[in-house]
Design a protein around this motif. Sequence first.
Motif, short mmCIF file in Angstrom:
data_model
loop_
_atom_site.label_atom_id
_atom_site.label_comp_id
_atom_site.label_asym_id
_atom_site.label_seq_id
_atom_site.Cartn_x
_atom_site.Cartn_y
_atom_site.Cartn_z
N PHE A 245 0.86 -1.19 0.00
CA PHE A 245 0.00 0.00 0.00
C PHE A 245 0.89 1.23 0.00
N VAL A 246 0.82 2.00 -1.08
CA VAL A 246 1.55 3.27 -1.13
C VAL A 246 0.68 4.29 -0.39
N ASN A 247 1.08 4.53 0.86
CA ASN A 247 0.24 5.25 1.81
C ASN A 247 0.28 6.75 1.58
N PRO A 248 -0.79 7.36 1.08
CA PRO A 248 -0.72 8.79 0.73
C PRO A 248 -0.42 9.68 1.91
N THR A 249 -0.85 9.29 3.12
CA THR A 249 -0.74 10.23 4.25
C THR A 249 0.69 10.37 4.77
N GLN A 250 1.63 9.56 4.28
CA GLN A 250 3.01 9.75 4.74
C GLN A 250 3.85 10.51 3.72
N PHE A 251 3.21 11.00 2.68
CA PHE A 251 3.90 11.84 1.69
C PHE A 251 3.48 13.29 1.89
N GLY A 252 4.44 14.20 1.81
CA GLY A 252 4.12 15.62 1.81
C GLY A 252 3.59 16.04 0.45
N PRO A 253 2.99 17.24 0.38
CA PRO A 253 2.37 17.70 -0.87
C PRO A 253 3.37 17.81 -2.02
N LYS A 254 4.65 18.06 -1.72
CA LYS A 254 5.63 18.21 -2.80
C LYS A 254 6.49 16.96 -2.96
N ALA B 271 21.72 9.40 8.43
CA ALA B 271 21.88 10.45 7.43
C ALA B 271 20.73 10.44 6.44
N ALA B 272 20.45 11.62 5.90
CA ALA B 272 19.54 11.77 4.75
C ALA B 272 20.20 12.76 3.82
N ALA B 273 20.22 12.46 2.53
CA ALA B 273 20.90 13.35 1.58
C ALA B 273 20.25 13.22 0.21
N TRP B 274 20.17 14.35 -0.47
CA TRP B 274 19.62 14.38 -1.82
C TRP B 274 20.73 14.14 -2.83
N LEU B 275 20.39 13.37 -3.85
CA LEU B 275 21.27 13.18 -4.99
C LEU B 275 20.39 13.53 -6.20
N GLY B 276 20.60 14.72 -6.77
CA GLY B 276 19.67 15.19 -7.79
C GLY B 276 18.28 15.32 -7.17
N ARG B 277 17.30 14.66 -7.76
CA ARG B 277 15.92 14.77 -7.25
C ARG B 277 15.54 13.59 -6.37
N THR B 278 16.52 12.77 -5.99
CA THR B 278 16.24 11.59 -5.17
C THR B 278 16.79 11.80 -3.76
N ARG B 279 15.94 11.51 -2.78
CA ARG B 279 16.37 11.64 -1.38
C ARG B 279 16.69 10.25 -0.84
N LEU B 280 17.92 10.06 -0.42
CA LEU B 280 18.36 8.77 0.12
C LEU B 280 18.53 8.89 1.63
N ILE B 281 18.19 7.81 2.36
CA ILE B 281 18.51 7.78 3.79
C ILE B 281 19.28 6.50 4.07
N ASP C 73 12.23 16.86 10.80
CA ASP C 73 12.61 18.23 10.44
C ASP C 73 12.40 18.49 8.95
N TYR C 74 12.35 17.42 8.16
CA TYR C 74 12.23 17.60 6.71
C TYR C 74 10.92 17.05 6.16
N ARG C 75 10.32 16.11 6.90
CA ARG C 75 9.06 15.51 6.47
C ARG C 75 8.11 15.52 7.68
N PRO C 76 7.56 16.70 7.99
CA PRO C 76 6.86 16.86 9.28
C PRO C 76 5.67 15.92 9.47
N HIS C 77 5.01 15.49 8.39
CA HIS C 77 3.82 14.65 8.55
C HIS C 77 4.14 13.16 8.38
N PHE C 78 5.40 12.84 8.12
CA PHE C 78 5.75 11.49 7.72
C PHE C 78 5.37 10.45 8.78
N PHE C 79 5.80 10.65 10.02
CA PHE C 79 5.61 9.58 11.00
C PHE C 79 4.17 9.45 11.47
N ALA C 80 3.39 10.55 11.43
CA ALA C 80 1.96 10.39 11.73
C ALA C 80 1.31 9.52 10.65
N GLY C 81 1.72 9.73 9.39
CA GLY C 81 1.21 8.87 8.32
C GLY C 81 1.62 7.43 8.52
#
Lengths: 282, 282
Positions: free
Chosen positions: A60-69, A267-277, A123-131
Amino acid sequence: MNRPPVLLRTLTDLRANTASWHSEGLTVGMIPTMGALHDGHLALVEEARRRVDRVVATIFVNPTQFGPKEDFTAYPRTENSDVAKLATLGVEAVFAPNAAEMYPPGHATTISLAGPALGLETDYRPHFFAGVATVVAKLLLGGFPDIAMFGEKDYQQLLVVRQMVKDLRLPTEIVALPTVREADGLALSSRNAYLSPDERRTAPKLAAALEATAAAIRSGGDVAHHLRQGFNALEAAGFRPDYLELRNAETLAQPAAVADQPLRLLAAAWLGRTRLIDNIAV
Amino acid sequence: MNRPPVLLRTLTDLRANTASWHSEGLTVGMIPTMGALHDGHLALVEEARRRVDRVVATIFVNPTQFGPKEDFTAYPRTENSDVAKLATLGVEAVFAPNAAEMYPPGHATTISLAGPALGLETDYRPHFFAGVATVVAKLLLGGFPDIAMFGEKDYQQLLVVRQMVKDLRLPTEIVALPTVREADGLALSSRNAYLSPDERRTAPKLAAALEATAAAIRSGGDVAHHLRQGFNALEAAGFRPDYLELRNAETLAQPAAVADQPLRLLAAAWLGRTRLIDNIAV
């Protein structure tokens, strides 16, 4: 040749299936996933297979753990090949609901956490863990599995789920397995599919920076200095790091001193448009 | 002479007790209370007694549903007489934990709701329903009762609990009973004990204003006008009303039109330092 898994689309069917197994005295394991299964997921399935009588994977790709962007729309959806992989491992059931089944009109309940959910990803995905907490609770309460499997790759998520299960006394044991990695060290992730060939060549440097920083911390000296060096190394390799932080491995609290406690480097870091943790024990 | 109820202090004992009953094929009913039991509570116990094989009442003055300036400290605590009343009704178990049992150090999980939890009480007690939903979930998950009893006196709370149980698919049926009233119409409430003799004489005018307003709405005409009249009547009687509102009885949504839907009239009003709430069907 394994029997193909039964495909469940509703929480009612999920509960009926697991209740029927429980009534026969069989133990049940659940592997909650967002699909796009890789060998990290399959390791969780195989371990569940060893521990319990019946295995149900959820997709299940859970919509509530994704931010609007964030990448909810782009997130890979590969149900047919996922189910085929799960069939090969002898999974008895796959629960793959749609969003309206999980969040029908009028759905109003959110489970949120403080404690391990504070800082880092938050700090970067404020709604993530509630989702995450809400959907995991709904899945665990939907099936009442005896165990549920999570990977250490999403380490903060693992601690958040453990804390929620403890606080609500959900009757499920949370079982964690180490991160599965490519030969070059890159942690397996469904989001690795976003990487260009160039980015894919750079990506293992995230794990390498974690290893180098952990080694430096172990050897002593100023932790803040080592973390700065690691952060700089990520930038030099072409990442845009969100964070590189040392935390208590059980609470994710900022460690006042490095001695005498299990530590985790995350760690969390962006590589281009991909965010890796990624994360490792120190 | 009934056997006195077993007094349970831990969630572990609560679950062991109810699990043991369930393993014998017995049904279990729970009555969550904050103690200071009155005939409204006892009506819930008696109805549970009729519906299930084993009854457990819970007594816990839940700190998380009180605001910092509210009456948590003053709230009446009468455990011995509460247990004696429950013994008379043949209750098998009383779960009366302390705050550290319900919220041990590190407890981090909160369950909050939108939907029926928006507006009315939330405008004046913003943290109230998150406190209620979290503690009720912990109690229901602590004991997995087949039914749990709630009074219509706390109507918005009842709808919030119903919504949470539905959203999380908690395996407990929520059973509601009508508000129990004094002969003069005052809704029974543990907080009525705060009223001075003068205030006690005024207090029934809250129910009277609800009845008069509901009658006016039923007879037709401008709803907003009738609500204003009711509000003014409360002020004239010596109350300081927080709200007097007409809502859909199932969702608590603002009714666009009065026809063709079940409606509920809800009020909260201060009398001196005591805040009273009440509601009736329209």
